[in-house]
Design a protein around this motif. Structure first.
Motif, PDB file in Angstrom:
ATOM      1  N   LEU A  94      -5.281   1.019   5.825  1.00  0.00           N
ATOM      2  CA  LEU A  94      -5.975   0.756   4.565  1.00  0.00           C
ATOM      3  C   LEU A  94      -6.164   2.022   3.750  1.00  0.00           C
ATOM      4  CD1 LEU A  94      -8.984  -1.297   6.032  1.00  0.00           C
ATOM      5  CD2 LEU A  94      -6.817  -2.217   5.200  1.00  0.00           C
ATOM      6  N   CYS A  95      -6.136   1.838   2.443  1.00  0.00           N
ATOM      7  CA  CYS A  95      -6.543   2.912   1.542  1.00  0.00           C
ATOM      8  C   CYS A  95      -8.049   3.096   1.664  1.00  0.00           C
ATOM      9  CB  CYS A  95      -6.172   2.537   0.111  1.00  0.00           C
ATOM     10  SG  CYS A  95      -6.920   3.607  -1.132  1.00  0.00           S
ATOM     11  N   PRO A  96      -8.535   4.328   1.829  1.00  0.00           N
ATOM     12  CA  PRO A  96      -9.981   4.533   1.963  1.00  0.00           C
ATOM     13  C   PRO A  96     -10.745   4.204   0.686  1.00  0.00           C
ATOM     14  CG  PRO A  96      -8.815   6.643   1.939  1.00  0.00           C
ATOM     15  CD  PRO A  96      -7.763   5.567   1.971  1.00  0.00           C
ATOM     16  N   LYS A  97     -10.069   4.190  -0.447  1.00  0.00           N
ATOM     17  CA  LYS A  97     -10.749   3.953  -1.729  1.00  0.00           C
ATOM     18  C   LYS A  97     -10.782   2.457  -2.075  1.00  0.00           C
ATOM     19  CE  LYS A  97     -11.932   5.312  -6.060  1.00  0.00           C
ATOM     20  NZ  LYS A  97     -12.756   6.383  -6.542  1.00  0.00           N
ATOM     21  N   CYS A  98      -9.594   1.846  -2.193  1.00  0.00           N
ATOM     22  CA  CYS A  98      -9.556   0.452  -2.663  1.00  0.00           C
ATOM     23  C   CYS A  98      -9.494  -0.533  -1.504  1.00  0.00           C
ATOM     24  CB  CYS A  98      -8.373   0.237  -3.602  1.00  0.00           C
ATOM     25  SG  CYS A  98      -6.740   0.228  -2.812  1.00  0.00           S
ATOM     26  N   LYS A  99      -9.336  -0.022  -0.267  1.00  0.00           N
ATOM     27  CA  LYS A  99      -9.246  -0.851   0.938  1.00  0.00           C
ATOM     28  C   LYS A  99      -8.013  -1.766   0.923  1.00  0.00           C
ATOM     29  CE  LYS A  99     -13.293   0.602   2.587  1.00  0.00           C
ATOM     30  NZ  LYS A  99     -13.692   1.619   1.595  1.00  0.00           N
ATOM     31  N   TYR A 101      -0.226   9.371  -2.180  1.00  0.00           N
ATOM     32  CA  TYR A 101      -1.120   8.558  -3.008  1.00  0.00           C
ATOM     33  C   TYR A 101      -1.089   7.125  -2.500  1.00  0.00           C
ATOM     34  CZ  TYR A 101      -0.629  12.400  -6.351  1.00  0.00           C
ATOM     35  OH  TYR A 101      -0.625  13.631  -6.943  1.00  0.00           O
ATOM     36  N   CYS A 102      -2.212   6.418  -2.694  1.00  0.00           N
ATOM     37  CA  CYS A 102      -2.220   4.988  -2.457  1.00  0.00           C
ATOM     38  C   CYS A 102      -1.317   4.322  -3.492  1.00  0.00           C
ATOM     39  CB  CYS A 102      -3.644   4.452  -2.576  1.00  0.00           C
ATOM     40  SG  CYS A 102      -3.728   2.645  -2.559  1.00  0.00           S
ATOM     41  N   PRO A 103      -0.373   3.486  -3.072  1.00  0.00           N
ATOM     42  CA  PRO A 103       0.512   2.841  -4.051  1.00  0.00           C
ATOM     43  C   PRO A 103      -0.186   1.739  -4.840  1.00  0.00           C
ATOM     44  CG  PRO A 103       1.003   2.032  -1.848  1.00  0.00           C
ATOM     45  CD  PRO A 103      -0.039   3.121  -1.686  1.00  0.00           C
ATOM     46  N   LEU A 104      -1.384   1.361  -4.429  1.00  0.00           N
ATOM     47  CA  LEU A 104      -2.108   0.277  -5.094  1.00  0.00           C
ATOM     48  C   LEU A 104      -3.077   0.794  -6.147  1.00  0.00           C
ATOM     49  CD1 LEU A 104      -2.762  -1.781  -1.862  1.00  0.00           C
ATOM     50  CD2 LEU A 104      -1.026  -2.205  -3.597  1.00  0.00           C
ATOM     51  N   CYS A 105      -3.826   1.851  -5.817  1.00  0.00           N
ATOM     52  CA  CYS A 105      -4.834   2.343  -6.771  1.00  0.00           C
ATOM     53  C   CYS A 105      -4.561   3.777  -7.206  1.00  0.00           C
ATOM     54  CB  CYS A 105      -6.243   2.218  -6.191  1.00  0.00           C
ATOM     55  SG  CYS A 105      -6.632   3.399  -4.890  1.00  0.00           S
ATOM     56  N   ASN A 106      -3.512   4.386  -6.653  1.00  0.00           N
ATOM     57  CA  ASN A 106      -3.070   5.718  -7.057  1.00  0.00           C
ATOM     58  C   ASN A 106      -4.042   6.838  -6.677  1.00  0.00           C
ATOM     59  OD1 ASN A 106      -0.610   6.612  -8.014  1.00  0.00           O
ATOM     60  ND2 ASN A 106      -1.489   7.231  -9.982  1.00  0.00           N
TER      61      ASN A 106
HETATM   62 ZN   LIG Z   1      -6.017   2.437  -2.920  1.00  0.00          ZN
END
Ligand SMILES: [Zn+2]
Length: 133
Positions: free
Chosen positions: A7-12, A63-68
């Protein structure tokens, strides 16, 4: 290790698709590309488009590919950090090297750390292991 989600730590957002963990990344020239790491910890197979080039030993920025969100950790500037959950919904913190071809991965749960990769000694001092023994 199946049924784990990374998981992305920011947007999960969930970053793994089957055995690939998908990131966007930039090389040292600022060129962006997609990079797939292997979802099994300790497997350092890396997939990328041939047009996204970087050299062994080069620092990439993940980078997270979902929320950058930039995934660089606060442990060390060479390490990225993401989250992992298992089927018991336990949350782990996963750190891995952003240096191309450097094999070091750390999984933290509470005060315990699991270590993977032949280069793991490079950053071991940045993890407080005194409580693990
Ligand atoms: Zn993210």
């Amino acid at each position: 290790m199946e049924n784990n989600f990374l998981l992305c730590p920011k947007c999960k957002g969930i970053l793994n698709v089957e055995e690939n963990v998908v990131f966007s990344a930039k090389n040292k020239d600022g060129k962006a590309g997609l990079i797939f790491l292997h979802a099994h910890l300790g497997n350092y197979t890396v997939l990328r488009n041939p047009q996204f080039t970087f050299e062994s030993g080069e620092q990439l920025t993940f980078y997270c590919p979902l929320c950058n969100t930039k995934l660089r950790s606060d442990k060390h500037k060479n390490l990225a950090q993401i989250l992992m959950t298992d089927k018991m919904d336990i949350l782990y913190h996963v750190y891995f090297s952003e240096i191309a071809d450097e094999k070091s991965t750390y999984v933290l749960i509470g005060d315990n750390v699991e270590i993977y990769g032949q280069d793991s000694k490079n950053y071991i001092d940045f993890f407080n292991l005194s409580q693990s023994f």
